[in-house]
Scaffold this motif. Structure first.
Motif, PDB file in Angstrom:
ATOM      1  N   GLY A 134     -13.892 -13.005  47.753  1.00 50.55           N
ATOM      2  CA  GLY A 134     -15.303 -13.333  47.563  1.00 50.55           C
ATOM      3  C   GLY A 134     -15.489 -14.768  47.104  1.00 50.55           C
ATOM      4  N   ILE A 135     -14.633 -15.206  46.167  1.00 48.68           N
ATOM      5  CA  ILE A 135     -14.685 -16.602  45.721  1.00 48.68           C
ATOM      6  C   ILE A 135     -14.335 -17.534  46.873  1.00 48.68           C
ATOM      7  CG2 ILE A 135     -13.579 -18.298  44.226  1.00 48.68           C
ATOM      8  CD1 ILE A 135     -15.389 -16.588  42.647  1.00 48.68           C
ATOM      9  N   ALA A 136     -13.309 -17.184  47.641  1.00 45.15           N
ATOM     10  CA  ALA A 136     -12.845 -18.042  48.738  1.00 45.15           C
ATOM     11  C   ALA A 136     -13.928 -18.250  49.785  1.00 45.15           C
ATOM     12  CB  ALA A 136     -11.594 -17.432  49.379  1.00 45.15           C
ATOM     13  N   ILE A 137     -14.675 -17.191  50.100  1.00 48.31           N
ATOM     14  CA  ILE A 137     -15.733 -17.317  51.117  1.00 48.31           C
ATOM     15  C   ILE A 137     -16.811 -18.296  50.643  1.00 48.31           C
ATOM     16  CG2 ILE A 137     -17.607 -16.077  52.261  1.00 48.31           C
ATOM     17  CD1 ILE A 137     -15.757 -13.644  52.377  1.00 48.31           C
ATOM     18  N   GLY A 138     -17.208 -18.180  49.389  1.00 49.46           N
ATOM     19  CA  GLY A 138     -18.230 -19.085  48.861  1.00 49.46           C
ATOM     20  C   GLY A 138     -17.765 -20.533  48.848  1.00 49.46           C
ATOM     21  N   ILE A 139     -16.529 -20.769  48.380  1.00 52.42           N
ATOM     22  CA  ILE A 139     -16.013 -22.140  48.329  1.00 52.42           C
ATOM     23  C   ILE A 139     -15.805 -22.691  49.733  1.00 52.42           C
ATOM     24  CG2 ILE A 139     -14.019 -23.528  47.663  1.00 52.42           C
ATOM     25  CD1 ILE A 139     -15.882 -22.856  45.379  1.00 52.42           C
ATOM     26  N   ALA A 140     -15.293 -21.853  50.653  1.00 53.79           N
ATOM     27  CA  ALA A 140     -15.086 -22.307  52.029  1.00 53.79           C
ATOM     28  C   ALA A 140     -16.409 -22.702  52.674  1.00 53.79           C
ATOM     29  CB  ALA A 140     -14.406 -21.211  52.845  1.00 53.79           C
ATOM     30  N   ALA A 141     -17.461 -21.925  52.405  1.00 47.92           N
ATOM     31  CA  ALA A 141     -18.772 -22.257  52.957  1.00 47.92           C
ATOM     32  C   ALA A 141     -19.271 -23.592  52.413  1.00 47.92           C
ATOM     33  CB  ALA A 141     -19.776 -21.145  52.632  1.00 47.92           C
ATOM     34  N   MET A 142     -19.095 -23.809  51.119  1.00 42.12           N
ATOM     35  CA  MET A 142     -19.578 -25.052  50.521  1.00 42.12           C
ATOM     36  C   MET A 142     -18.774 -26.257  51.006  1.00 42.12           C
ATOM     37  SD  MET A 142     -20.235 -23.680  46.631  1.00 42.12           S
ATOM     38  CE  MET A 142     -21.003 -25.193  46.093  1.00 42.12           C
ATOM     39  N   LEU A 181     -27.575 -24.418  54.173  1.00 40.95           N
ATOM     40  CA  LEU A 181     -26.300 -23.702  54.258  1.00 40.95           C
ATOM     41  C   LEU A 181     -25.513 -23.826  52.955  1.00 40.95           C
ATOM     42  CD1 LEU A 181     -25.154 -24.631  57.875  1.00 40.95           C
ATOM     43  CD2 LEU A 181     -26.241 -22.527  57.098  1.00 40.95           C
ATOM     44  N   LEU A 182     -25.655 -24.980  52.296  1.00 40.32           N
ATOM     45  CA  LEU A 182     -24.976 -25.154  51.014  1.00 40.32           C
ATOM     46  C   LEU A 182     -25.513 -24.162  49.992  1.00 40.32           C
ATOM     47  CD1 LEU A 182     -22.822 -27.100  49.926  1.00 40.32           C
ATOM     48  CD2 LEU A 182     -24.660 -28.497  49.009  1.00 40.32           C
ATOM     49  N   GLY A 183     -26.825 -23.908  50.041  1.00 36.61           N
ATOM     50  CA  GLY A 183     -27.402 -22.904  49.159  1.00 36.61           C
ATOM     51  C   GLY A 183     -26.875 -21.513  49.448  1.00 36.61           C
ATOM     52  N   VAL A 184     -26.691 -21.211  50.729  1.00 33.73           N
ATOM     53  CA  VAL A 184     -26.111 -19.921  51.108  1.00 33.73           C
ATOM     54  C   VAL A 184     -24.691 -19.803  50.560  1.00 33.73           C
ATOM     55  CG1 VAL A 184     -25.397 -18.485  53.046  1.00 33.73           C
ATOM     56  CG2 VAL A 184     -27.567 -19.722  53.147  1.00 33.73           C
ATOM     57  N   GLY A 185     -23.934 -20.920  50.659  1.00 29.90           N
ATOM     58  CA  GLY A 185     -22.583 -20.911  50.110  1.00 29.90           C
ATOM     59  C   GLY A 185     -22.583 -20.693  48.605  1.00 29.90           C
ATOM     60  N   ALA A 186     -23.565 -21.270  47.906  1.00 28.95           N
ATOM     61  CA  ALA A 186     -23.656 -21.083  46.460  1.00 28.95           C
ATOM     62  C   ALA A 186     -23.954 -19.632  46.109  1.00 28.95           C
ATOM     63  CB  ALA A 186     -24.740 -21.999  45.890  1.00 28.95           C
ATOM     64  N   VAL A 187     -24.815 -19.003  46.919  1.00 23.45           N
ATOM     65  CA  VAL A 187     -25.099 -17.574  46.700  1.00 23.45           C
ATOM     66  C   VAL A 187     -23.835 -16.743  46.903  1.00 23.45           C
ATOM     67  CG1 VAL A 187     -26.404 -15.596  47.552  1.00 23.45           C
ATOM     68  CG2 VAL A 187     -27.531 -17.798  47.278  1.00 23.45           C
ATOM     69  N   ALA A 188     -23.079 -17.071  47.966  1.00 22.45           N
ATOM     70  CA  ALA A 188     -21.820 -16.355  48.220  1.00 22.45           C
ATOM     71  C   ALA A 188     -20.847 -16.549  47.061  1.00 22.45           C
ATOM     72  CB  ALA A 188     -21.200 -16.844  49.531  1.00 22.45           C
ATOM     73  N   LEU A 189     -20.814 -17.758  46.508  1.00 18.29           N
ATOM     74  CA  LEU A 189     -19.943 -18.018  45.358  1.00 18.29           C
ATOM     75  C   LEU A 189     -20.378 -17.212  44.147  1.00 18.29           C
ATOM     76  CD1 LEU A 189     -17.622 -19.666  44.189  1.00 18.29           C
ATOM     77  CD2 LEU A 189     -19.251 -21.474  43.657  1.00 18.29           C
ATOM     78  N   LEU A 190     -21.684 -17.102  43.945  1.00 18.68           N
ATOM     79  CA  LEU A 190     -22.197 -16.315  42.833  1.00 18.68           C
ATOM     80  C   LEU A 190     -21.825 -14.845  42.991  1.00 18.68           C
ATOM     81  CD1 LEU A 190     -23.913 -16.160  40.266  1.00 18.68           C
ATOM     82  CD2 LEU A 190     -25.927 -15.867  41.713  1.00 18.68           C
ATOM     83  N   VAL A 191     -21.956 -14.339  44.229  1.00 24.52           N
ATOM     84  CA  VAL A 191     -21.569 -12.955  44.482  1.00 24.52           C
ATOM     85  C   VAL A 191     -20.077 -12.762  44.214  1.00 24.52           C
ATOM     86  CG1 VAL A 191     -21.338 -11.195  46.277  1.00 24.52           C
ATOM     87  CG2 VAL A 191     -23.421 -12.576  46.130  1.00 24.52           C
ATOM     88  N   GLY A 192     -19.268 -13.755  44.609  1.00 24.38           N
ATOM     89  CA  GLY A 192     -17.836 -13.675  44.324  1.00 24.38           C
ATOM     90  C   GLY A 192     -17.567 -13.656  42.833  1.00 24.38           C
ATOM     91  N   GLY A 193     -18.335 -14.445  42.076  1.00 26.25           N
ATOM     92  CA  GLY A 193     -18.166 -14.439  40.629  1.00 26.25           C
ATOM     93  C   GLY A 193     -18.507 -13.096  40.004  1.00 26.25           C
ATOM     94  N   VAL A 194     -19.545 -12.456  40.516  1.00 26.78           N
ATOM     95  CA  VAL A 194     -19.893 -11.108  40.041  1.00 26.78           C
ATOM     96  C   VAL A 194     -18.759 -10.137  40.338  1.00 26.78           C
ATOM     97  CG1 VAL A 194     -21.497  -9.186  40.341  1.00 26.78           C
ATOM     98  CG2 VAL A 194     -22.372 -11.519  40.223  1.00 26.78           C
TER      99      VAL A 194
END
Length: 404
Positions: free
Chosen positions: A40-48, A282-295
């Motif tokens: 989950g963290i990797a997907i968010g960071i990869a997107a950003m 898209l960067l905002g979407v990546g940040a949301v994905a990172l937040l979900v990974g953090g949860v």
């Protein structure tokens, strides 16, 4: 005889190596859960990282294009009259513009309004394909930075005869693969031999969907009135703004308000700004994905604390302090996030380099993007692991060991 109180033993301090070892225990014992949480963290960071990298690569390509084509190109075109009708520029507008001191080169095109373009006479009249015919000057390619994909440009001889150069889009729509003596198109009812095919022209996109013929033959055989519809000028960079201010009045002294002056490179920059706005989304979407990974990491750590109460109690019974227990679980959360962050950075860089190579762009991944991505993962890991670590440290040995 009074007893002497013995000082309480001071707990041994954990070295960084020890912290990493105990923090990795939970990851080794539950590899699948750790992998899914890190994913989950990797997907968010990869997107950003990917969004920033692709945006930077696109910007580098734009800078390279503008450096090659130049940013000193200005275009002059007729606007509208006070009555709302399409204005016309004087036939000598090009000659007048060439007298401006900082102007290094000037060239013109004139749209031949009544000349329809077809592949042959058998094509239905309504199927124009959105193509236009233009009368052009011989120095047009040098002024706008146009290059030929096939054949040659018009010269002092062929501009007087039915010879044409067609744009890249026009060639595709007409089914012309290459120039040649046997390749002909119909312009205004007259057959023209295709002597050249242009590559796409970044700063003069109208030429891509046009069929270009010599100025003299357009006047002689196609009923062209000689009024230019677009003037292209190259000026010294230092005097560009000064030229821009006087172009309208010079091109049409009697009605300067009926002349439009533009800078094609500004349009490319605006296009890049639009792409940047989309990249920010898209960067905002990546940040949301990172937040979900953090949860997900926080959830994993909370469950880990509940499942390992007996382990916590045993460590506390053997002398581990609350701080050491807290450090253990916080280190585990940081390691979990760091694994996801490193994987995400590598994935984002791979996507950027792959797409840039496919598109022919320079591959650019800003150092701040990778450093920021890793810093974000550590921050997420610290925040996600703080509560579970504090909760684990507050468990008393007796309570933890009594848990079935």
């Amino acid at each position: 005889m009074t007893g002497v109180e013995r000082p309480m033993p001071v707990p041994a301090r954990m070295s960084l190596r020890d912290v990493l070892r105990v923090g990795a225990v939970g990851l080794r014992t539950r590899p699948l859960r750790a992998f899914l949480s890190a994913l989950g963290i990797a997907i968010g960071i990869a997107a950003m990282v990917g969004v920033v990298g692709l945006s930077s690569s696109s910007g580098a390509e734009l800078d390279r294009t503008l450096s090659a084509l130049g940013t000193n190109l200005l275009t002059v075109s007729p606007g509208t009259t006070l009555m709302g009708e399409e204005a016309k520029m004087p036939t000598d507008a090009e000659a007048m513009i060439e007298r401006i001191g900082p102007v290094q080169a000037a060239s013109a095109t004139g749209k031949i309004a009544d000349a329809r373009v077809y592949r042959s006479e058998r094509i239905p009249e309504a199927q124009t394909g959105g193509l236009s015919a233009y009368a052009v000057r011989l120095d047009l390619p040098a002024t706008v930075g146009a290059t030929l994909r096939s054949g040659t440009w018009l010269n002092a001889a062929t501009e007087h005869y039915p010879a044409a150069v067609i744009g890249a889009t026009a060639a595709q729509r007409l089914g012309v693969g290459a120039a040649g003596p046997d390749t002909q198109v119909v312009v205004g009812g007259v057959r023209f031999t295709v002597v050249g095919v242009l590559a796409p022209v970044a700063l003069a996109t109208d030429l891509d969907s046009g069929v270009l013929v010599g100025w003299p033959v357009a006047e002689a055989q196609l009923g062209f009135d000689g009024h230019p519809t677009t003037l292209y000028t190259r000026s010294e960079e230092s005097g560009l703004e000064a030229v821009r201010q006087v172009l309208a009045a010079t091109a049409n002294p009697e009605a300067p308000n009926e002349v439009d002056v533009s800078r094609p490179s500004d349009a490319l920059a605006a296009k890049q700004a639009t792409s940047q706005a989309f990249a920010n989304l898209l960067l905002g979407v990546g940040a949301v994905a990172l937040l979900v990974g953090g949860v997900g990491v926080a959830n994993t750590m909370v469950i880990s604390v509940l499942e390992r109460r007996a382990e916590i109690g045993l460590r506390r019974s053997l002398g581990a302090t609350r701080g050491q227990v807290r450090t253990q679980f916080l280190a585990e959360s940081l390691l979990l996030s760091a694994l996801g962050g490193c994987g995400g950075v590598l994935l984002g860089m791979g996507v950027t380099m792959g797409y840039a190579y496919y598109s022919g762009w320079p591959s650019v991944v800003p150092a701040w993007a990778t450093a920021g991505g890793l810093a974000a993962t550590l921050l997420i890991g610290a925040v996600a692991g703080l509560y579970p670590a504090i909760r684990a440290s507050r468990l008393s040995p007796t309570e933890a060991l009594a848990t079935p």
